[in-house]
Design a protein around this motif. Structure first.
Motif, PDB file in Angstrom:
ATOM      1  N   ASP A  57      -8.906  -9.724   9.230  1.00  0.00           N
ATOM      2  CA  ASP A  57     -10.166  -8.970   8.860  1.00  0.00           C
ATOM      3  C   ASP A  57     -10.101  -8.906   7.354  1.00  0.00           C
ATOM      4  O   ASP A  57      -9.188  -8.710   6.807  1.00  0.00           O
ATOM      5  CB  ASP A  57     -10.261  -7.670   9.237  1.00  0.00           C
ATOM      6  N   PHE A  58     -11.157  -9.188   6.770  1.00  0.00           N
ATOM      7  CA  PHE A  58     -11.633  -9.178   5.301  1.00  0.00           C
ATOM      8  C   PHE A  58     -10.966  -7.566   4.872  1.00  0.00           C
ATOM      9  O   PHE A  58     -10.486  -7.581   3.693  1.00  0.00           O
ATOM     10  CB  PHE A  58     -12.984  -9.402   4.907  1.00  0.00           C
ATOM     11  N   SER A  59     -11.207  -6.677   5.447  1.00  0.00           N
ATOM     12  CA  SER A  59     -10.907  -5.274   5.148  1.00  0.00           C
ATOM     13  C   SER A  59      -9.408  -5.140   5.104  1.00  0.00           C
ATOM     14  O   SER A  59      -9.039  -4.150   4.583  1.00  0.00           O
ATOM     15  CB  SER A  59     -11.570  -4.319   6.167  1.00  0.00           C
ATOM     16  N   PHE A  60      -8.546  -5.815   5.904  1.00  0.00           N
ATOM     17  CA  PHE A  60      -7.154  -5.682   5.768  1.00  0.00           C
ATOM     18  C   PHE A  60      -6.533  -5.406   4.449  1.00  0.00           C
ATOM     19  O   PHE A  60      -5.861  -4.591   4.108  1.00  0.00           O
ATOM     20  CB  PHE A  60      -6.531  -6.526   6.760  1.00  0.00           C
ATOM     21  N   THR A  61      -6.844  -6.775   3.848  1.00  0.00           N
ATOM     22  CA  THR A  61      -6.316  -6.497   2.280  1.00  0.00           C
ATOM     23  C   THR A  61      -6.743  -5.494   1.426  1.00  0.00           C
ATOM     24  O   THR A  61      -6.038  -4.770   0.865  1.00  0.00           O
ATOM     25  CB  THR A  61      -6.748  -8.036   1.710  1.00  0.00           C
ATOM     26  N   ALA A  62      -8.300  -4.992   1.636  1.00  0.00           N
ATOM     27  CA  ALA A  62      -8.741  -3.968   1.005  1.00  0.00           C
ATOM     28  C   ALA A  62      -7.967  -2.862   1.244  1.00  0.00           C
ATOM     29  O   ALA A  62      -7.375  -1.954   0.337  1.00  0.00           O
ATOM     30  CB  ALA A  62     -10.107  -3.774   1.005  1.00  0.00           C
ATOM     31  N   LEU A  63      -7.721  -2.400   2.439  1.00  0.00           N
ATOM     32  CA  LEU A  63      -6.923  -1.424   2.944  1.00  0.00           C
ATOM     33  C   LEU A  63      -5.621  -1.215   2.390  1.00  0.00           C
ATOM     34  O   LEU A  63      -4.938   0.118   2.033  1.00  0.00           O
ATOM     35  CB  LEU A  63      -7.139  -0.881   4.421  1.00  0.00           C
ATOM     36  N   LYS A  64      -4.840  -2.393   2.742  1.00  0.00           N
ATOM     37  CA  LYS A  64      -3.564  -2.293   2.383  1.00  0.00           C
ATOM     38  C   LYS A  64      -3.353  -2.333   0.874  1.00  0.00           C
ATOM     39  O   LYS A  64      -2.320  -1.567   0.428  1.00  0.00           O
ATOM     40  CB  LYS A  64      -2.951  -3.673   3.033  1.00  0.00           C
ATOM     41  N   THR A  65      -3.982  -2.682   0.134  1.00  0.00           N
ATOM     42  CA  THR A  65      -4.124  -2.812  -1.335  1.00  0.00           C
ATOM     43  C   THR A  65      -4.428  -1.494  -1.808  1.00  0.00           C
ATOM     44  O   THR A  65      -3.868  -0.838  -2.684  1.00  0.00           O
ATOM     45  CB  THR A  65      -4.679  -3.853  -2.285  1.00  0.00           C
TER      46      THR A  65
END
Length: 178
Positions: A57-65
C-alpha cells in the motif's frame, strides 16, 4: 444441526474487527487516504490500536516514515467513497480530490482529518516491532474528535469479498466495564 467446513479464506468474515476506517497520512506534502478494516483495540488508556497496513500500500511508506496518521471513522453514507478509496492507489490518484473528501487540519499530527467522517482519531506509531514481519503497527490515539450531531452512527463492517454489514440496533446489558 450439521455443520460444514468453512474455507480458511473466509474466516475473516466471522471475526471482522470493527468498523471500516479511512487511514489518512501526510508524507512529503502529499496527503493520502486508504481504506482499512484490519485493526483492533489493544488497550483502554492510553488508547492503543493495532493495525495491519500492507507493504504494497502507498500508505505503508508514509506511516512507517512519519509515524503519524489519523483513523477516520465513516458512516454508511460514505460507503461508495470508502470502497472507491480501497480500490484506488494513492500513488496515481489524489483520493481527497477524486472522491470529494475534505482534508481538515489535525491538532497534534501532520496527517489530515477527513471532515465528512463522524469520528477522527489522531495517532502516532508507538511500536514497530511487528512491522517487518507482519506489517502490524501499534498506534497510540493522541486526540479524538467526534461529531456530536451524529447520535446513532451507522458504521460499515467488512465481511470480506465485497460484502459489508451496517451497524444497527444497540442493546444495553449489565456490565462492570466502564
Amino acid at each position: 444441526m450439521a455443520k460444514r467446513a468453512l474455507p480458511l479464506s473466509r474466516v475473516y468474515g466471522l471475526l471482522e474487527p470493527g468498523p471500516v476506517v479511512l487511514l489518512s497520512t501526510m508524507h512529503k506534502d502529499q496527503a493520502n487516504v486508504m481504506t482499512m478494516s484490519w485493526h483492533t483495540m489493544m488497550e483502554f488508556e492510553p488508547p492503543l490500536v493495532g493495525c495491519v497496513v500492507s507493504g504494497h500500500d502507498f500508505s505503508f511508506t508514509a506511516l512507517k516514515t512519519t509515524r503519524q496518521c489519523v483513523l477516520n471513522i465513516p458512516t454508511v453514507e460514505l460507503a461508495k467513497k470508502v470502497v472507491a478509496c480501497g480500490n484506488t492507489s494513492g500513488q496515481q490518484v489524489d483520493k481527497f480530490e477524486a472522491f470529494g473528501l475534505t482534508a481538515a487540519p489535525a491538532a497534534l499530527v501532520d496527517a489530515p482529518l477527513i471532515a465528512e467522517c463522524y469520528a477522527n482519531l489522531e495517532c502516532r506509531v508507538v511500536d514497530t516491532r511487528l512491522v517487518n514481519r507482519y506489517n502490524f503497527f501499534v498506534l497510540e490515539v493522541l486526540k479524538a474528535w467526534i461529531d456530536p450531531a451524529c447520535k446513532d452512527p451507522r458504521t460499515l463492517h467488512h465481511r470480506g469479498r465485497g460484502a459489508f454489514m451496517v451497524a444497527g440496533d444497540t442493546i444495553r446489558l449489565p456490565s462492570k466495564m466502564r
